[in-house]
Write a protein that holds these residues in place. Structure first.
Motif, short mmCIF file in Angstrom:
data_model
loop_
_atom_site.label_atom_id
_atom_site.label_comp_id
_atom_site.label_asym_id
_atom_site.label_seq_id
_atom_site.Cartn_x
_atom_site.Cartn_y
_atom_site.Cartn_z
N GLU A 70 94.35 8.62 -0.74
CA GLU A 70 94.40 10.07 -0.97
C GLU A 70 95.72 10.47 -1.60
OE1 GLU A 70 93.83 12.03 2.77
OE2 GLU A 70 95.72 11.36 3.60
N ILE A 111 88.43 -0.82 5.01
CA ILE A 111 89.22 -1.84 4.31
C ILE A 111 90.16 -2.53 5.30
CG2 ILE A 111 90.88 -2.26 2.44
CD1 ILE A 111 88.19 -1.24 1.41
N GLY A 166 95.67 7.64 13.23
CA GLY A 166 95.59 8.46 12.02
C GLY A 166 96.87 9.22 11.70
N GLU A 204 99.73 -0.47 4.37
CA GLU A 204 99.60 0.82 3.69
C GLU A 204 100.92 1.13 2.98
OE1 GLU A 204 97.00 3.93 5.53
OE2 GLU A 204 97.53 2.87 7.36
N LYS A 222 83.87 10.31 6.95
CA LYS A 222 84.93 11.33 6.88
C LYS A 222 84.34 12.66 6.42
CE LYS A 222 88.57 8.09 5.43
NZ LYS A 222 89.63 7.78 4.43
N PHE A 253 93.02 -3.75 5.20
CA PHE A 253 94.16 -3.82 4.28
C PHE A 253 95.28 -4.67 4.83
CE2 PHE A 253 94.21 0.38 6.46
CZ PHE A 253 95.30 0.18 7.28
N VAL A 279 83.82 3.97 7.31
CA VAL A 279 84.51 5.14 7.86
C VAL A 279 83.76 6.38 7.37
CG1 VAL A 279 86.73 6.29 8.20
CG2 VAL A 279 86.69 3.89 7.56
N ARG A 290 87.59 15.38 -0.26
CA ARG A 290 87.71 13.93 -0.44
C ARG A 290 86.77 13.37 -1.51
NH1 ARG A 290 90.61 11.61 3.88
NH2 ARG A 290 90.56 12.80 5.81
N GLN A 295 87.37 12.13 11.08
CA GLN A 295 86.87 10.84 10.64
C GLN A 295 86.57 9.90 11.79
OE1 GLN A 295 89.81 7.96 8.92
NE2 GLN A 295 90.80 9.85 8.31
N GLU A 312 98.74 7.83 -1.35
CA GLU A 312 98.68 6.80 -0.31
C GLU A 312 97.71 5.71 -0.76
OE1 GLU A 312 98.73 8.04 3.90
OE2 GLU A 312 98.47 10.06 3.10
N ALA A 345 88.57 2.44 -2.24
CA ALA A 345 87.55 1.79 -1.40
C ALA A 345 86.20 2.32 -1.87
CB ALA A 345 87.77 2.16 0.06
N HIS A 377 100.56 3.72 10.53
CA HIS A 377 99.85 4.83 11.17
C HIS A 377 99.32 4.37 12.52
CE1 HIS A 377 99.54 6.11 6.93
NE2 HIS A 377 99.44 7.34 7.41
N GLU A 430 82.79 5.64 3.59
CA GLU A 430 83.71 4.79 2.84
C GLU A 430 83.70 3.40 3.46
OE1 GLU A 430 87.32 7.41 2.04
OE2 GLU A 430 88.13 5.59 2.96
P1 AMP Z 1 93.13 9.54 5.81
O1 AMP Z 1 92.89 10.79 6.58
O2 AMP Z 1 92.09 9.22 4.79
O3 AMP Z 1 94.54 9.47 5.26
O4 AMP Z 1 93.10 8.36 6.89
C1 AMP Z 1 94.07 8.24 7.91
C2 AMP Z 1 94.31 6.77 8.20
O5 AMP Z 1 93.07 6.14 8.64
C3 AMP Z 1 94.74 5.95 6.98
O6 AMP Z 1 96.11 6.05 6.75
C4 AMP Z 1 94.31 4.55 7.43
O7 AMP Z 1 95.23 4.02 8.35
C5 AMP Z 1 92.99 4.81 8.13
N1 AMP Z 1 91.86 4.71 7.16
C6 AMP Z 1 91.34 5.72 6.44
N2 AMP Z 1 90.36 5.28 5.62
C7 AMP Z 1 90.25 3.97 5.83
C8 AMP Z 1 89.41 2.93 5.27
N3 AMP Z 1 88.48 3.19 4.34
N4 AMP Z 1 89.59 1.65 5.73
C9 AMP Z 1 90.51 1.38 6.68
N5 AMP Z 1 91.32 2.30 7.25
C10 AMP Z 1 91.20 3.59 6.83
#
Ligand code: AMP
Length: 367
Positions: free
Chosen positions: A260, A177, A208, A182, A139, A179, A137, A99, A150, A248, A114, A205, A174
């Motif tokens: 990502e 956010i 996750g 997505e 991770k 948001f 977050v 990451r 995470q 994404e 972010a 989602h 991180e």
């Molecule tokens: P990822 O493994 O980074 O794809 O994260 C899985 C899901 O967690 C994402 O699709 C978001 O719904 C949520 N997520 C990850 N990072 C963030 C972030 N910085 N702020 C808010 N939600 C997050």
């Protein structure tokens, strides 16, 4: 007759083969699991990705190799590349696996993300908190997918606890956010640099894990689509990429923040099998075989619902929505496991949603 080798024998490999058989292609998969779902549609070599003898056996007689699983060891992809063209090139795999490397790469390509910080040691953690703030977050840098590896942390105590639980793995912190939604873009780059872009999908989602995608995303402006396409193009060109790639994003106050990318076909592109002029699976194969890419436009509006954990009977789904396209992966039910998806199509977003509403309760009820 061309023979395509795929590292990984999961549902993505299975759907690649289902798209490639009509093109006269043959498939060979490498997977440690003898029950891998792709075994039904091609030859399955059972073994470890990092076993040189297994890799050599897998490579024998292939015209091209690719992956359907991004945690294949990069050294294995490189070893394979000495014997057979491996596309996309292993640099893409290497970039997506970490990451920190991935987010730094996004910055280099001009994609906003972010705010993030490397927190590989305790000193770095203290500095990062000052810059990133809460909520945040935490991770792990590697091997995180479907929400694994995470934790959302709202204060210092929670951060300390999460850090202790994940240590000694290297991590990033991180900003969390809030948001608006997505979105993801699936794109393909072929031989000679030809690119096609699918309309953005809106993704939901939970825990996750992707539950639903809607494509084209509702209320999609040309501006946002063009922005996403320009970003996907920049990423693919920088990687000298061949094949399908997905990015994404978080949509936040009209901005797209890159979260990502996946150097492979992607769950948020499954709607393209039934809803686009050319599916992401076919375009990935065309790209790696040097064939012209097919149009990526949507033929209609699609809602894709993942079947997670367990699935309702096909009879029940089709009785509620006869137009439903059911895709089962031949995987044993297990909590949190993606075992299939259903795509509902409509001439308008309202029509597709009407169909989705007929099956959503039974799909959620089965989870
Ligand atoms: P990822 O493994 O980074 O794809 O994260 C899985 C899901 O967690 C994402 O699709 C978001 O719904 C949520 N997520 C990850 N990072 C963030 C972030 N910085 N702020 C808010 N939600 C997050």
């Amino acid at each position: 007759m061309k023979r395509v080798g795929i590292l990984g024998g999961g549902q993505l490999g299975r759907m690649l083969a289902l798209a490639g058989l009509p093109l006269g292609l043959k498939f060979r998969f490498l997977d440690p699991n003898p029950e891998a779902p792709a075994g039904a549609v091609g030859e399955l070599v059972v073994g470890r990705f990092d076993d040189p003898a297994v890799l050599d056996r897998f490579a024998d007689g292939l015209d091209v190799a690719t992956y359907e699983f991004e945690n294949v060891p990069v050294e294995s992809a490189r070893r394979l590349a000495a014997r057979v063209p491996v596309l996309p090139n292993p640099v893409a795999l290497e970039t997506a696996q970490d990451r920190l490397v991935e987010k730094t790469f996004f910055e280099k390509c001009g994609l906003p993300t972010a705010p993030f910080a490397d927190v590989s040691d305790r000193d770095a953690l203290a500095h990062a908190v000052a810059r990133i703030g809460f909520p945040a977050v935490l991770k792990t840098r590697r091997l995180g997918y479907d929400g694994k590896g995470q934790a959302v942390v709202r204060d210092r105590a929670a951060l300390e606890a999460a850090w202790a639980a994940m240590a000694p793995q290297p991590m990033i912190l991180e900003r969390f956010i809030r948001f608006d939604r997505e979105l993801s873009i699936v794109a393909a780059r072929g031989a000679g640099g030809q690119c096609v872009f699918y309309p953005l999908a809106e993704n939901i989602h939970a825990g996750g894990i992707l539950r639903e995608s809607r494509a084209p995303a509702p209320a999609l402006t040309e501006d946002v689509q063009e922005h996403a396409e320009a970003r996907a193009r920049a990423v693919m060109e920088k990687l000298d990429y061949t094949g399908v790639l997905a990015i994404e994003f978080f949509e936040h106050h009209g901005l797209l923040l890159a979260n990502e990318f996946a150097p492979r076909v992607h769950n948020s592109g499954h709607w393209t099998i039934d809803g686009a002029f050319t599916s992401q699976f076919e375009n990935h194969l065309r790209a790696i075989l040097g064939l012209p890419l097919g149009p990526a436009a949507a033929r209609c509006t699609a809602v894709m619902l993942n079947l997670i954990g367990s699935a309702p009977a096909t009879q029940a789904i089709l009785s509620a929505a006869p137009g439903a396209r059911v895709h089962l992966y031949d995987k044993a039910p297990r909590p949190g496991r993606k075992i299939g998806h259903v795509t509902l199509l409509g001439a308008s977003a309202g029509e597709a949603e009407h169909q989705a509403a007929a099956v959503r309760p039974m799909i959620e009820g089965a989870q």
